[in-house]
Design an enzyme around this catalytic site. Structure first.
Site, short mmCIF file in Angstrom:
data_model
loop_
_atom_site.label_atom_id
_atom_site.label_comp_id
_atom_site.label_asym_id
_atom_site.label_seq_id
_atom_site.Cartn_x
_atom_site.Cartn_y
_atom_site.Cartn_z
N GLY A 25 0.83 -1.20 0.00
CA GLY A 25 0.00 0.00 0.00
C GLY A 25 0.86 1.23 0.00
O GLY A 25 2.08 1.18 -0.20
N MET A 29 3.32 9.60 2.79
CA MET A 29 4.75 9.47 3.09
C MET A 29 5.49 8.60 2.10
O MET A 29 6.67 8.79 1.86
CB MET A 29 4.92 8.88 4.50
CG MET A 29 4.65 9.86 5.62
SD MET A 29 5.94 11.10 5.74
CE MET A 29 7.30 10.10 6.33
N ASP A 148 -2.77 11.90 13.22
CA ASP A 148 -3.42 11.46 11.98
C ASP A 148 -4.24 10.19 12.22
O ASP A 148 -4.15 9.22 11.47
CB ASP A 148 -2.38 11.22 10.89
CG ASP A 148 -3.00 11.22 9.48
OD1 ASP A 148 -4.11 11.77 9.34
OD2 ASP A 148 -2.37 10.67 8.56
#
Length: 599
Positions: A25, A29, A148
Protein backbone atom coordinates in the site's frame (compact mmCIF):
# COMPACT_ATOMS: atom_id res chain seq x y z
CA UNK A 1 17.46 3.45 -10.09
CA UNK A 2 17.40 5.88 -7.14
CA UNK A 3 15.61 4.90 -3.96
CA UNK A 4 12.24 6.49 -3.63
CA UNK A 5 11.48 6.39 -7.33
CA UNK A 6 7.82 5.56 -7.93
CA UNK A 7 8.93 2.86 -10.36
CA UNK A 8 11.23 1.09 -7.90
CA UNK A 9 9.82 -2.26 -6.93
CA UNK A 10 9.78 -6.00 -6.73
CA UNK A 11 13.13 -7.76 -6.68
CA UNK A 12 15.22 -4.92 -5.24
CA UNK A 13 17.36 -5.67 -2.21
CA UNK A 14 17.42 -2.86 0.35
CA UNK A 15 20.51 -2.35 2.53
CA UNK A 16 21.85 -5.70 1.30
CA UNK A 17 19.26 -7.56 3.35
CA UNK A 18 15.61 -6.92 2.56
CA UNK A 19 14.22 -8.35 -0.69
CA UNK A 20 11.09 -6.50 -1.86
CA UNK A 21 8.34 -9.01 -2.66
CA UNK A 22 5.26 -6.92 -3.39
CA UNK A 23 3.74 -3.57 -2.62
CA UNK A 24 1.25 -3.57 0.25
CA UNK A 25 0.00 0.00 0.00
CA UNK A 26 0.97 3.62 0.24
CA UNK A 27 0.10 7.07 1.47
CA UNK A 28 1.40 10.60 1.66
CA UNK A 29 4.75 9.47 3.09
CA UNK A 30 5.51 6.72 0.62
CA UNK A 31 5.09 3.07 -0.27
CA UNK A 32 4.87 0.12 2.07
CA UNK A 33 6.36 -3.14 0.83
CA UNK A 34 6.26 -6.74 1.90
CA UNK A 35 9.89 -7.80 2.10
CA UNK A 36 11.88 -10.91 2.97
CA UNK A 37 14.50 -10.39 5.67
CA UNK A 38 17.33 -12.53 4.28
CA UNK A 39 19.18 -12.34 7.58
CA UNK A 40 16.43 -13.73 9.78
CA UNK A 41 14.49 -15.57 7.05
CA UNK A 42 11.17 -13.91 7.85
CA UNK A 43 8.78 -11.43 6.29
CA UNK A 44 8.70 -7.77 7.32
CA UNK A 45 7.08 -4.59 6.07
CA UNK A 46 9.32 -1.84 4.72
CA UNK A 47 8.21 1.77 4.39
CA UNK A 48 9.89 3.65 1.55
CA UNK A 49 10.03 7.42 1.15
CA UNK A 50 8.61 8.49 -2.19
CA UNK A 51 9.05 11.89 -3.81
CA UNK A 52 6.17 12.22 -6.23
CA UNK A 53 7.27 15.63 -7.51
CA UNK A 54 10.83 15.80 -8.87
CA UNK A 55 10.66 19.59 -8.43
CA UNK A 56 9.86 19.31 -4.73
CA UNK A 57 12.02 21.78 -2.84
CA UNK A 58 15.04 20.60 -0.91
CA UNK A 59 13.47 21.90 2.28
CA UNK A 60 10.31 19.86 1.78
CA UNK A 61 12.31 16.75 0.91
CA UNK A 62 14.38 17.25 4.05
CA UNK A 63 11.20 17.63 6.11
CA UNK A 64 9.71 14.47 4.64
CA UNK A 65 12.84 12.46 5.44
CA UNK A 66 12.96 13.91 8.95
CA UNK A 67 9.33 12.91 9.49
CA UNK A 68 10.19 9.32 8.54
CA UNK A 69 12.93 9.24 11.14
CA UNK A 70 10.54 10.75 13.69
CA UNK A 71 7.95 8.10 12.88
CA UNK A 72 10.43 5.33 13.55
CA UNK A 73 11.56 6.94 16.81
CA UNK A 74 8.06 7.54 18.14
CA UNK A 75 6.69 4.15 17.13
CA UNK A 76 9.77 2.40 18.51
CA UNK A 77 9.05 4.06 21.85
CA UNK A 78 5.78 2.11 21.89
CA UNK A 79 7.45 -1.15 20.90
CA UNK A 80 5.67 -4.10 22.41
CA UNK A 81 2.34 -2.38 22.81
CA UNK A 82 -0.36 -4.84 21.66
CA UNK A 83 -2.21 -2.22 19.62
CA UNK A 84 0.68 -0.47 17.85
CA UNK A 85 2.46 -1.84 14.78
CA UNK A 86 5.99 -2.72 15.94
CA UNK A 87 8.94 -0.84 14.40
CA UNK A 88 12.07 -2.98 14.28
CA UNK A 89 14.62 -0.63 12.73
CA UNK A 90 15.22 2.45 10.61
CA UNK A 91 18.00 2.28 8.04
CA UNK A 92 19.38 4.32 5.16
CA UNK A 93 19.65 3.06 1.62
CA UNK A 94 21.02 5.22 -1.17
CA UNK A 95 20.76 8.27 1.06
CA UNK A 96 17.15 7.84 2.16
CA UNK A 97 15.60 6.22 5.22
CA UNK A 98 13.55 3.03 5.18
CA UNK A 99 11.50 1.92 8.19
CA UNK A 100 11.49 -1.79 8.99
CA UNK A 101 8.20 -2.77 10.60
CA UNK A 102 6.21 -5.77 11.69
CA UNK A 103 4.35 -7.41 8.82
CA UNK A 104 0.74 -7.93 9.87
CA UNK A 105 -0.50 -10.86 7.80
CA UNK A 106 -4.10 -10.77 6.67
CA UNK A 107 -4.63 -7.18 7.78
CA UNK A 108 -7.26 -4.85 6.38
CA UNK A 109 -7.58 -1.21 7.36
CA UNK A 110 -10.83 0.09 8.80
CA UNK A 111 -11.55 2.26 5.77
CA UNK A 112 -11.27 -0.71 3.43
CA UNK A 113 -13.28 -2.95 5.74
CA UNK A 114 -16.20 -0.53 5.79
CA UNK A 115 -16.00 0.09 2.06
CA UNK A 116 -15.98 -3.63 1.33
CA UNK A 117 -18.24 -5.06 3.99
CA UNK A 118 -20.53 -2.24 5.04
CA UNK A 119 -20.93 -0.25 8.23
CA UNK A 120 -20.04 -1.89 11.53
CA UNK A 121 -22.16 -2.55 14.57
CA UNK A 122 -21.75 0.01 17.38
CA UNK A 123 -20.37 -2.64 19.75
CA UNK A 124 -17.76 -3.68 17.17
CA UNK A 125 -16.71 -0.03 16.73
CA UNK A 126 -16.54 0.28 20.51
CA UNK A 127 -14.20 -2.71 20.64
CA UNK A 128 -11.96 -1.14 18.00
CA UNK A 129 -12.15 2.21 19.75
CA UNK A 130 -10.99 0.74 23.06
CA UNK A 131 -7.92 -0.75 21.43
CA UNK A 132 -7.01 2.45 19.54
CA UNK A 133 -7.64 4.54 22.65
CA UNK A 134 -5.28 2.27 24.58
CA UNK A 135 -2.57 2.85 21.96
CA UNK A 136 -3.15 6.61 21.89
CA UNK A 137 -3.07 6.84 25.69
CA UNK A 138 0.24 4.97 25.76
CA UNK A 139 1.65 7.53 23.34
CA UNK A 140 0.16 10.47 25.19
CA UNK A 141 1.79 9.28 28.41
CA UNK A 142 5.13 9.49 26.58
CA UNK A 143 4.21 12.91 25.19
CA UNK A 144 3.65 11.58 21.66
CA UNK A 145 0.60 12.83 19.75
CA UNK A 146 -0.37 10.79 16.72
CA UNK A 147 -1.97 13.66 14.73
CA UNK A 148 -3.42 11.46 11.98
CA UNK A 149 -5.95 9.10 13.53
CA UNK A 150 -8.25 7.96 10.73
CA UNK A 151 -9.76 4.72 9.42
CA UNK A 152 -6.89 4.07 7.01
CA UNK A 153 -4.41 4.05 9.92
CA UNK A 154 -6.25 1.37 11.91
CA UNK A 155 -5.40 -2.19 10.92
CA UNK A 156 -7.60 -5.16 11.72
CA UNK A 157 -6.02 -8.59 11.46
CA UNK A 158 -6.64 -12.18 12.55
CA UNK A 159 -5.66 -12.90 16.13
CA UNK A 160 -3.85 -16.04 17.31
CA UNK A 161 -7.04 -18.07 17.17
CA UNK A 162 -7.64 -17.07 13.55
CA UNK A 163 -10.55 -14.78 14.37
CA UNK A 164 -10.74 -12.20 11.54
CA UNK A 165 -10.30 -8.61 12.70
CA UNK A 166 -9.67 -9.78 16.27
CA UNK A 167 -6.36 -7.87 16.43
CA UNK A 168 -6.54 -4.05 16.31
CA UNK A 169 -3.41 -2.01 15.53
CA UNK A 170 -2.71 1.71 15.18
CA UNK A 171 -0.12 2.51 12.55
CA UNK A 172 1.57 5.42 10.78
CA UNK A 173 3.20 7.74 13.29
CA UNK A 174 4.62 9.64 10.31
CA UNK A 175 3.37 13.06 11.44
CA UNK A 176 3.40 12.45 15.18
CA UNK A 177 5.14 14.93 17.45
CA UNK A 178 6.30 15.42 21.02
CA UNK A 179 5.31 19.06 21.66
CA UNK A 180 6.78 19.26 25.15
CA UNK A 181 10.30 18.27 24.11
CA UNK A 182 11.01 21.16 21.78
CA UNK A 183 11.40 18.78 18.86
CA UNK A 184 11.03 20.27 15.40
CA UNK A 185 7.54 19.95 13.95
CA UNK A 186 8.03 18.80 10.41
CA UNK A 187 5.28 20.04 8.11
CA UNK A 188 4.93 20.56 4.41
CA UNK A 189 4.73 24.09 3.12
CA UNK A 190 1.92 23.21 0.73
CA UNK A 191 -0.35 21.28 3.06
CA UNK A 192 -1.99 21.20 6.44
CA UNK A 193 -0.59 18.16 8.23
CA UNK A 194 -3.35 15.66 8.83
CA UNK A 195 -6.38 14.40 6.94
CA UNK A 196 -9.36 16.54 5.97
CA UNK A 197 -12.51 15.48 7.75
CA UNK A 198 -10.63 13.96 10.70
CA UNK A 199 -8.63 16.93 11.99
CA UNK A 200 -9.72 18.60 15.22
CA UNK A 201 -10.98 22.17 14.74
CA UNK A 202 -8.28 23.58 17.01
CA UNK A 203 -5.65 22.00 14.77
CA UNK A 204 -7.22 23.49 11.65
CA UNK A 205 -7.07 26.94 13.21
CA UNK A 206 -3.40 26.58 14.13
CA UNK A 207 -3.59 25.22 17.67
CA UNK A 208 -0.95 22.84 19.03
CA UNK A 209 -1.30 19.04 18.86
CA UNK A 210 -2.77 17.72 22.10
CA UNK A 211 -4.28 14.46 23.37
CA UNK A 212 -7.71 16.07 23.03
CA UNK A 213 -7.08 16.63 19.30
CA UNK A 214 -6.28 12.93 18.85
CA UNK A 215 -9.52 12.09 20.65
CA UNK A 216 -11.52 14.26 18.25
CA UNK A 217 -9.96 12.36 15.35
CA UNK A 218 -10.83 9.10 17.08
CA UNK A 219 -14.45 10.27 17.29
CA UNK A 220 -14.49 10.99 13.55
CA UNK A 221 -12.99 7.55 12.92
CA UNK A 222 -15.57 5.69 15.01
CA UNK A 223 -18.33 7.72 13.36
CA UNK A 224 -16.98 6.53 10.01
CA UNK A 225 -17.17 2.96 11.27
CA UNK A 226 -20.89 3.05 12.06
CA UNK A 227 -22.04 5.57 9.44
CA UNK A 228 -19.71 4.79 6.52
CA UNK A 229 -18.21 8.27 6.21
CA UNK A 230 -16.66 11.08 8.24
CA UNK A 231 -19.13 13.32 10.10
CA UNK A 232 -17.62 16.22 8.15
CA UNK A 233 -17.31 14.57 4.73
CA UNK A 234 -18.02 17.12 2.02
CA UNK A 235 -17.49 17.42 -1.73
CA UNK A 236 -13.85 18.59 -1.40
CA UNK A 237 -11.05 18.52 1.21
CA UNK A 238 -11.36 22.28 1.67
CA UNK A 239 -15.08 22.01 2.28
CA UNK A 240 -14.46 19.20 4.79
CA UNK A 241 -11.92 21.29 6.68
CA UNK A 242 -14.31 24.23 6.72
CA UNK A 243 -17.08 22.01 8.06
CA UNK A 244 -14.89 20.81 10.91
CA UNK A 245 -14.54 24.40 12.10
CA UNK A 246 -17.88 25.95 11.17
CA UNK A 247 -20.49 23.17 11.22
CA UNK A 248 -21.83 20.61 13.63
CA UNK A 249 -21.26 16.94 12.74
CA UNK A 250 -24.01 15.19 10.88
CA UNK A 251 -26.28 13.48 13.42
CA UNK A 252 -25.52 9.74 13.38
CA UNK A 253 -28.42 7.49 12.43
CA UNK A 254 -26.91 4.03 13.06
CA UNK A 255 -24.67 4.68 16.06
CA UNK A 256 -27.06 3.26 18.67
CA UNK A 257 -25.36 3.04 22.06
CA UNK A 258 -22.25 4.67 20.58
CA UNK A 259 -24.02 7.98 19.84
CA UNK A 260 -23.32 9.62 23.26
CA UNK A 261 -19.64 8.68 22.96
CA UNK A 262 -19.46 10.30 19.53
CA UNK A 263 -21.12 13.47 20.78
CA UNK A 264 -18.57 13.78 23.58
CA UNK A 265 -15.59 13.15 21.31
CA UNK A 266 -16.80 15.53 18.58
CA UNK A 267 -17.26 18.51 20.89
CA UNK A 268 -15.49 21.40 19.19
CA UNK A 269 -14.17 22.98 22.40
CA UNK A 270 -11.21 20.77 23.46
CA UNK A 271 -11.66 21.81 27.10
CA UNK A 272 -15.18 20.37 27.08
CA UNK A 273 -14.35 17.28 25.04
CA UNK A 274 -14.76 13.93 26.79
CA UNK A 275 -11.56 12.72 28.45
CA UNK A 276 -9.77 9.49 27.56
CA UNK A 277 -10.69 7.91 30.88
CA UNK A 278 -14.37 8.73 30.45
CA UNK A 279 -14.34 7.48 26.85
CA UNK A 280 -12.76 4.21 27.99
CA UNK A 281 -15.49 3.71 30.58
CA UNK A 282 -18.27 4.43 28.08
CA UNK A 283 -16.83 2.16 25.41
CA UNK A 284 -16.35 -0.61 27.96
CA UNK A 285 -20.02 -0.41 28.92
CA UNK A 286 -20.97 -0.98 25.29
CA UNK A 287 -18.55 -3.82 24.62
CA UNK A 288 -18.96 -5.72 27.89
CA UNK A 289 -22.23 -4.81 29.59
CA UNK A 290 -21.54 -7.45 32.26
CA UNK A 291 -18.36 -5.68 33.45
CA UNK A 292 -18.35 -5.54 37.24
CA UNK A 293 -17.57 -1.85 37.13
CA UNK A 294 -20.70 -0.86 35.26
CA UNK A 295 -24.39 -1.58 35.11
CA UNK A 296 -25.65 -3.60 32.18
CA UNK A 297 -26.86 -1.67 29.15
CA UNK A 298 -28.51 -3.01 26.00
CA UNK A 299 -26.89 -2.79 22.60
CA UNK A 300 -28.94 -0.96 20.00
CA UNK A 301 -31.09 -3.61 18.28
CA UNK A 302 -31.03 -1.72 15.01
CA UNK A 303 -27.26 -2.01 14.63
CA UNK A 304 -25.92 -4.09 11.74
CA UNK A 305 -23.10 -6.59 11.96
CA UNK A 306 -19.82 -6.15 10.06
CA UNK A 307 -21.17 -8.65 7.52
CA UNK A 308 -24.45 -6.83 7.04
CA UNK A 309 -25.33 -4.95 3.88
CA UNK A 310 -28.33 -2.91 2.74
CA UNK A 311 -29.38 -5.73 0.44
CA UNK A 312 -29.20 -9.48 1.03
CA UNK A 313 -26.22 -11.15 -0.86
CA UNK A 314 -23.66 -14.19 -0.97
CA UNK A 315 -20.54 -15.55 -2.82
CA UNK A 316 -19.07 -18.06 -5.25
CA UNK A 317 -16.17 -20.31 -6.10
CA UNK A 318 -15.03 -23.71 -7.27
CA UNK A 319 -17.36 -25.52 -4.89
CA UNK A 320 -21.00 -24.86 -4.15
CA UNK A 321 -22.78 -26.62 -1.32
CA UNK A 322 -26.34 -27.22 -2.19
CA UNK A 323 -27.74 -26.97 0.73
CA UNK A 324 4.87 -7.35 28.29
CA UNK A 325 5.24 -4.93 31.29
CA UNK A 326 2.34 -2.61 31.02
CA UNK A 327 1.42 0.74 32.42
CA UNK A 328 -1.74 1.01 34.54
CA UNK A 329 -4.98 1.32 32.57
CA UNK A 330 -8.39 2.61 33.56
CA UNK A 331 -10.33 -0.15 35.29
CA UNK A 332 -12.92 -0.61 32.58
CA UNK A 333 -10.35 -0.80 29.81
CA UNK A 334 -8.28 -3.29 31.77
CA UNK A 335 -11.32 -5.44 32.33
CA UNK A 336 -12.04 -5.57 28.62
CA UNK A 337 -8.57 -5.97 27.15
CA UNK A 338 -6.88 -8.13 29.78
CA UNK A 339 -9.91 -10.35 30.04
CA UNK A 340 -10.08 -10.92 26.31
CA UNK A 341 -13.69 -9.82 26.16
CA UNK A 342 -13.08 -7.33 23.37
CA UNK A 343 -13.89 -9.92 20.73
CA UNK A 344 -17.62 -9.64 21.35
CA UNK A 345 -19.50 -9.15 18.10
CA UNK A 346 -16.36 -9.48 15.90
CA UNK A 347 -18.30 -11.61 13.44
CA UNK A 348 -21.53 -9.73 13.74
CA UNK A 349 -23.09 -11.44 16.74
CA UNK A 350 -25.43 -9.19 18.71
CA UNK A 351 -27.82 -10.01 21.54
CA UNK A 352 -31.33 -8.90 22.00
CA UNK A 353 -33.37 -9.52 25.15
CA UNK A 354 -36.53 -11.21 23.93
CA UNK A 355 -38.55 -11.32 27.13
CA UNK A 356 -42.09 -9.98 26.77
CA UNK A 357 -41.74 -7.44 29.58
CA UNK A 358 -45.21 -5.98 29.04
CA UNK A 359 -47.07 -9.25 29.40
CA UNK A 360 -48.67 -9.68 32.78
CA UNK A 361 -50.41 -12.94 31.99
CA UNK A 362 -47.70 -15.16 30.59
CA UNK A 363 -47.79 -17.45 33.59
CA UNK A 364 -46.25 -20.87 33.82
CA UNK A 365 -47.77 -21.93 30.51
CA UNK A 366 -45.93 -19.20 28.57
CA UNK A 367 -42.36 -19.21 29.92
CA UNK A 368 -41.05 -16.44 27.66
CA UNK A 369 -44.18 -14.31 27.31
CA UNK A 370 -47.04 -14.15 24.84
CA UNK A 371 -45.00 -12.45 22.12
CA UNK A 372 -42.45 -15.27 21.93
CA UNK A 373 -45.31 -17.72 22.12
CA UNK A 374 -43.67 -20.97 23.21
CA UNK A 375 -45.84 -22.99 25.57
CA UNK A 376 -42.91 -25.15 26.74
CA UNK A 377 -39.40 -24.14 27.77
CA UNK A 378 -36.65 -24.48 25.21
CA UNK A 379 -34.14 -27.31 25.47
CA UNK A 380 -30.48 -27.33 24.52
CA UNK A 381 -30.10 -28.25 20.85
CA UNK A 382 -33.60 -27.17 19.86
CA UNK A 383 -33.72 -25.78 16.34
CA UNK A 384 -36.00 -22.77 16.06
CA UNK A 385 -37.91 -20.83 13.46
CA UNK A 386 -38.14 -17.09 14.06
CA UNK A 387 -41.00 -14.98 12.70
CA UNK A 388 -39.97 -11.34 13.06
CA UNK A 389 -42.56 -8.53 13.23
CA UNK A 390 -42.89 -6.94 9.82
CA UNK A 391 -40.48 -9.47 8.36
CA UNK A 392 -37.40 -7.45 9.37
CA UNK A 393 -34.85 -9.62 11.12
CA UNK A 394 -33.65 -8.55 14.58
CA UNK A 395 -36.32 -5.88 14.89
CA UNK A 396 -38.78 -6.31 17.72
CA UNK A 397 -39.60 -9.61 19.43
CA UNK A 398 -39.83 -12.67 17.15
CA UNK A 399 -42.41 -15.37 17.57
CA UNK A 400 -40.56 -18.68 17.91
CA UNK A 401 -41.50 -22.18 16.82
CA UNK A 402 -39.56 -25.44 16.83
CA UNK A 403 -38.19 -27.44 13.91
CA UNK A 404 -37.85 -30.90 15.50
CA UNK A 405 -35.70 -32.33 12.70
CA UNK A 406 -33.37 -29.30 12.39
CA UNK A 407 -33.75 -29.72 8.64
CA UNK A 408 -37.30 -29.95 7.34
CA UNK A 409 -38.16 -26.27 7.68
CA UNK A 410 -34.71 -24.62 7.21
CA UNK A 411 -34.26 -23.52 10.84
CA UNK A 412 -33.23 -19.96 11.60
CA UNK A 413 -30.96 -21.06 14.43
CA UNK A 414 -30.40 -23.29 17.42
CA UNK A 415 -30.32 -23.20 21.21
CA UNK A 416 -26.64 -23.53 22.07
CA UNK A 417 -26.55 -22.94 25.84
CA UNK A 418 -28.46 -21.78 28.92
CA UNK A 419 -27.55 -19.40 31.75
CA UNK A 420 -29.20 -19.75 35.15
CA UNK A 421 -30.38 -16.88 37.33
CA UNK A 422 -31.56 -16.48 40.89
CA UNK A 423 -34.47 -14.26 39.90
CA UNK A 424 -36.30 -13.00 36.84
CA UNK A 425 -34.71 -9.58 37.44
CA UNK A 426 -31.22 -11.12 37.32
CA UNK A 427 -32.20 -12.98 34.16
CA UNK A 428 -33.23 -9.72 32.50
CA UNK A 429 -30.14 -7.83 33.65
CA UNK A 430 -27.48 -10.50 33.19
CA UNK A 431 -28.89 -13.08 30.81
CA UNK A 432 -28.18 -11.38 27.45
CA UNK A 433 -24.56 -10.55 28.29
CA UNK A 434 -23.93 -14.03 29.65
CA UNK A 435 -25.44 -15.57 26.54
CA UNK A 436 -23.15 -13.37 24.48
CA UNK A 437 -20.21 -14.89 26.31
CA UNK A 438 -21.49 -18.47 26.18
CA UNK A 439 -22.06 -18.39 22.41
CA UNK A 440 -18.93 -16.47 21.47
CA UNK A 441 -16.86 -19.51 20.54
CA UNK A 442 -19.38 -20.89 18.07
CA UNK A 443 -20.10 -17.44 16.62
CA UNK A 444 -16.39 -16.84 16.10
CA UNK A 445 -16.26 -19.97 13.95
CA UNK A 446 -19.27 -19.16 11.78
CA UNK A 447 -19.55 -16.49 9.11
CA UNK A 448 -22.91 -14.85 9.48
CA UNK A 449 -24.71 -15.38 12.80
CA UNK A 450 -25.84 -13.46 15.86
CA UNK A 451 -26.45 -14.30 19.48
CA UNK A 452 -29.97 -13.90 20.83
CA UNK A 453 -31.05 -14.32 24.45
CA UNK A 454 -34.57 -15.58 25.12
CA UNK A 455 -35.23 -14.26 28.63
CA UNK A 456 -38.03 -15.69 30.80
CA UNK A 457 -41.07 -13.49 31.32
CA UNK A 458 -41.53 -12.44 34.99
CA UNK A 459 -44.53 -14.76 35.42
CA UNK A 460 -42.84 -17.54 33.42
CA UNK A 461 -39.52 -17.56 35.25
CA UNK A 462 -40.13 -20.85 37.05
CA UNK A 463 -41.71 -22.47 33.98
CA UNK A 464 -38.57 -21.58 31.99
CA UNK A 465 -36.47 -23.47 34.52
CA UNK A 466 -35.05 -20.23 35.90
CA UNK A 467 -32.84 -20.05 32.82
CA UNK A 468 -32.25 -17.79 29.83
CA UNK A 469 -31.94 -19.67 26.54
CA UNK A 470 -28.95 -18.68 24.41
CA UNK A 471 -29.67 -18.94 20.70
CA UNK A 472 -27.46 -18.50 17.67
CA UNK A 473 -29.46 -17.30 14.65
CA UNK A 474 -28.46 -16.63 11.06
CA UNK A 475 -27.81 -12.91 10.65
CA UNK A 476 -29.44 -12.69 7.22
CA UNK A 477 -31.38 -15.91 6.80
CA UNK A 478 -31.77 -19.52 7.92
CA UNK A 479 -28.85 -21.68 9.00
CA UNK A 480 -30.37 -24.73 7.24
CA UNK A 481 -29.31 -27.25 9.85
CA UNK A 482 -27.64 -27.96 13.19
CA UNK A 483 -24.61 -25.97 14.30
CA UNK A 484 -21.28 -26.65 15.96
CA UNK A 485 -20.80 -29.99 17.67
CA UNK A 486 -24.37 -31.01 16.92
CA UNK A 487 -23.50 -31.75 13.31
CA UNK A 488 -22.78 -35.36 12.39
CA UNK A 489 -19.67 -36.55 10.59
CA UNK A 490 -20.53 -37.82 7.14
CA UNK A 491 -23.54 -35.56 6.78
CA UNK A 492 -23.73 -33.45 3.63
CA UNK A 493 -23.93 -29.70 4.06
CA UNK A 494 -27.35 -28.43 3.02
CA UNK A 495 -25.90 -24.92 2.85
CA UNK A 496 -22.59 -23.19 3.53
CA UNK A 497 -24.23 -21.40 6.50
CA UNK A 498 -23.27 -24.27 8.82
CA UNK A 499 -19.65 -24.52 7.63
CA UNK A 500 -17.24 -23.24 10.26
CA UNK A 501 -13.54 -22.48 10.59
CA UNK A 502 -11.26 -25.52 10.67
CA UNK A 503 -13.95 -27.84 9.36
CA UNK A 504 -12.50 -30.62 7.24
CA UNK A 505 -14.44 -31.46 4.10
CA UNK A 506 -14.88 -34.48 1.88
CA UNK A 507 -15.64 -32.86 -1.46
CA UNK A 508 -17.71 -35.42 -3.36
CA UNK A 509 -18.22 -33.02 -6.25
CA UNK A 510 -18.27 -29.31 -6.99
CA UNK A 511 -21.76 -29.20 -5.51
CA UNK A 512 -21.54 -31.58 -2.55
CA UNK A 513 -19.35 -31.52 0.55
CA UNK A 514 -19.53 -33.63 3.69
CA UNK A 515 -18.16 -32.97 7.17
CA UNK A 516 -15.39 -35.41 8.09
CA UNK A 517 -12.96 -35.69 11.05
CA UNK A 518 -9.74 -33.74 10.64
CA UNK A 519 -7.70 -36.59 12.10
CA UNK A 520 -7.83 -38.58 8.86
CA UNK A 521 -7.89 -37.80 5.16
CA UNK A 522 -9.91 -34.96 3.72
CA UNK A 523 -10.04 -32.83 0.59
CA UNK A 524 -10.28 -29.29 1.96
CA UNK A 525 -10.19 -27.38 5.24
CA UNK A 526 -12.16 -24.21 5.97
CA UNK A 527 -9.88 -21.26 6.82
CA UNK A 528 -12.32 -18.36 6.93
CA UNK A 529 -14.80 -16.31 4.98
CA UNK A 530 -15.02 -13.40 2.60
CA UNK A 531 -17.88 -11.54 1.04
CA UNK A 532 -18.65 -10.48 -2.49
CA UNK A 533 -20.44 -7.35 -3.62
CA UNK A 534 -24.20 -7.03 -3.81
CA UNK A 535 -23.98 -6.83 -7.61
CA UNK A 536 -22.24 -10.19 -7.96
CA UNK A 537 -24.57 -12.96 -9.14
CA UNK A 538 -24.38 -16.51 -7.83
CA UNK A 539 -23.16 -17.71 -11.23
CA UNK A 540 -20.39 -15.12 -11.19
CA UNK A 541 -19.54 -16.04 -7.62
CA UNK A 542 -19.12 -19.70 -8.47
CA UNK A 543 -16.48 -18.85 -11.05
CA UNK A 544 -14.74 -16.03 -9.18
CA UNK A 545 -14.77 -16.91 -5.50
CA UNK A 546 -11.55 -18.96 -5.58
CA UNK A 547 -9.76 -15.81 -6.70
CA UNK A 548 -11.48 -13.74 -4.00
CA UNK A 549 -10.46 -16.25 -1.33
CA UNK A 550 -6.86 -16.37 -2.59
CA UNK A 551 -6.76 -12.60 -2.21
CA UNK A 552 -8.66 -12.18 1.07
CA UNK A 553 -7.91 -15.43 2.95
CA UNK A 554 -4.61 -16.66 1.43
CA UNK A 555 -3.57 -20.09 2.77
CA UNK A 556 0.03 -18.93 3.18
CA UNK A 557 -1.15 -16.64 6.00
CA UNK A 558 -2.20 -19.79 7.84
CA UNK A 559 1.13 -21.56 7.39
CA UNK A 560 0.36 -23.55 4.22
CA UNK A 561 3.13 -23.85 1.63
CA UNK A 562 1.90 -21.95 -1.48
CA UNK A 563 3.85 -24.30 -3.75
CA UNK A 564 1.76 -27.21 -2.46
CA UNK A 565 -1.55 -25.69 -1.43
CA UNK A 566 -4.01 -23.25 -2.98
CA UNK A 567 -7.21 -21.49 -2.07
CA UNK A 568 -10.60 -23.05 -2.64
CA UNK A 569 -14.12 -21.83 -1.96
CA UNK A 570 -17.74 -22.86 -1.50
CA UNK A 571 -20.90 -20.92 -2.23
CA UNK A 572 -24.59 -21.62 -1.78
CA UNK A 573 -27.93 -20.36 -2.97
CA UNK A 574 -28.99 -19.62 0.59
CA UNK A 575 -26.36 -16.93 0.99
CA UNK A 576 -27.47 -15.26 -2.22
CA UNK A 577 -31.17 -15.49 -1.44
CA UNK A 578 -30.58 -13.84 1.95
CA UNK A 579 -28.28 -11.18 0.49
CA UNK A 580 -25.31 -12.12 2.69
CA UNK A 581 -23.05 -13.05 -0.27
CA UNK A 582 -20.66 -14.83 2.08
CA UNK A 583 -18.07 -17.15 0.56
CA UNK A 584 -16.47 -19.97 2.55
CA UNK A 585 -12.71 -19.97 1.90
CA UNK A 586 -10.76 -23.22 2.12
CA UNK A 587 -7.29 -24.65 1.49
CA UNK A 588 -6.67 -27.66 -0.72
CA UNK A 589 -3.84 -29.45 -2.52
CA UNK A 590 -2.79 -27.99 -5.85
CA UNK A 591 -2.52 -31.47 -7.37
CA UNK A 592 -6.03 -32.39 -6.23
CA UNK A 593 -4.77 -34.90 -3.69
CA UNK A 594 -6.10 -35.44 -0.21
CA UNK A 595 -4.79 -33.73 2.90
CA UNK A 596 -3.83 -35.35 6.19
CA UNK A 597 -4.75 -34.55 9.77
CA UNK A 598 -1.16 -33.54 10.54
CA UNK A 599 -1.38 -30.72 8.00
Amino acid sequence: MPSGSPTSGVGRVIAGRYLLLRRLGGGGMGHVWLAHDQGLACEVALKEIVFHDPAESGREREARVARARAEARHAAGLRGHPHVVTVHDVLEHEGLPWIVMEYVAGAVDLRELVARGGRLAPAECARIGLAVLDALTAGHERGVMHRDVKPANILLAPDRTGLPHGRVLLTDYGISVQPDTGETRYTLASALVGTAGYLAPERVTGGPPTPAADLFSLGCTLYHGVEGRSPFARESPLASITAVVMEEPRPPVRAGALAPVLRGLLTKDPDRRTTARAVAAELARIVTPQSEAYAWTQTDPGSPSPWEAPARPAAGGAGSATGARRRPRPHALRAVLAGGLGLVLALGGAWYALADRTDGSGGAAVPYGEAVGLAEPLREGDCVLADWPGGTRFTGVPRLALDPTCADQAPDGQVMAFVAAASDEEARERGPARCEERTREIRDRLADVRSVAVVPAPQGFEAAGRRTACLVLGAHGPVYGPLGERRRFGAAFADTATMQRRDCLDARSHREARLVPCGGRYDEQVLGFTRLGADVTLAEARTGSDTACAREVPPRDYGFDPSVHEAGSWTSEGSWKSGAHVVVCTVKKRNGGTMEGTE
